[in-house]
Design a protein around this motif. Structure first.
Motif, short mmCIF file in Angstrom:
data_model
loop_
_atom_site.label_atom_id
_atom_site.label_comp_id
_atom_site.label_asym_id
_atom_site.label_seq_id
_atom_site.Cartn_x
_atom_site.Cartn_y
_atom_site.Cartn_z
N CYS A 15 52.04 43.40 28.91
CA CYS A 15 50.98 43.41 28.99
C CYS A 15 50.54 44.81 29.54
N TRP A 38 41.69 45.93 24.03
CA TRP A 38 42.61 46.38 25.46
C TRP A 38 42.00 45.02 26.55
N ILE A 59 51.06 47.61 26.79
CA ILE A 59 50.48 47.87 25.51
C ILE A 59 48.17 47.31 26.00
N ALA A 60 48.10 47.26 26.77
CA ALA A 60 46.78 47.76 26.79
C ALA A 60 46.34 49.50 27.05
N TRP A 119 44.38 42.00 26.64
CA TRP A 119 45.13 42.49 26.83
C TRP A 119 45.36 42.50 28.57
N SER A 130 46.16 50.28 23.09
CA SER A 130 45.35 49.75 23.00
C SER A 130 43.58 50.51 22.49
#
Length: 60
Positions: free
Chosen positions: A16, A27, A19-20, A30, A23
């Motif tokens: 996570c 964000w 991914i943040a 996440w 993003s």
């Protein structure tokens, strides 16, 4: 390799957070999910639920 619930939650938190990083719009969502997974892993360890998953029980 045996993974416990705590290990799975820590891996989910790291995913996570990664991914943040990439993003643009969501964000904070996440980051919040990653922090929730991290806090869950700490609670799992404190409550004693961090037994390995997938081990076989041998009976004699």
């Amino acid at each position: 390799m045996n993974l416990g619930l705590r290990s799975i939650l820590v891996i989910a938190a790291v995913i996570c957070f990664i991914i943040a990083i990439f993003s643009d719009i969501h964000w904070p969502d996440w980051i919040a999910i990653g922090l929730a997974c991290w806090a869950g892993s700490i609670l799992v360890a404190d409550m004693g639920w961090d037994r390995p998953v997938g081990t076989r029980r041998t009976t004699s």
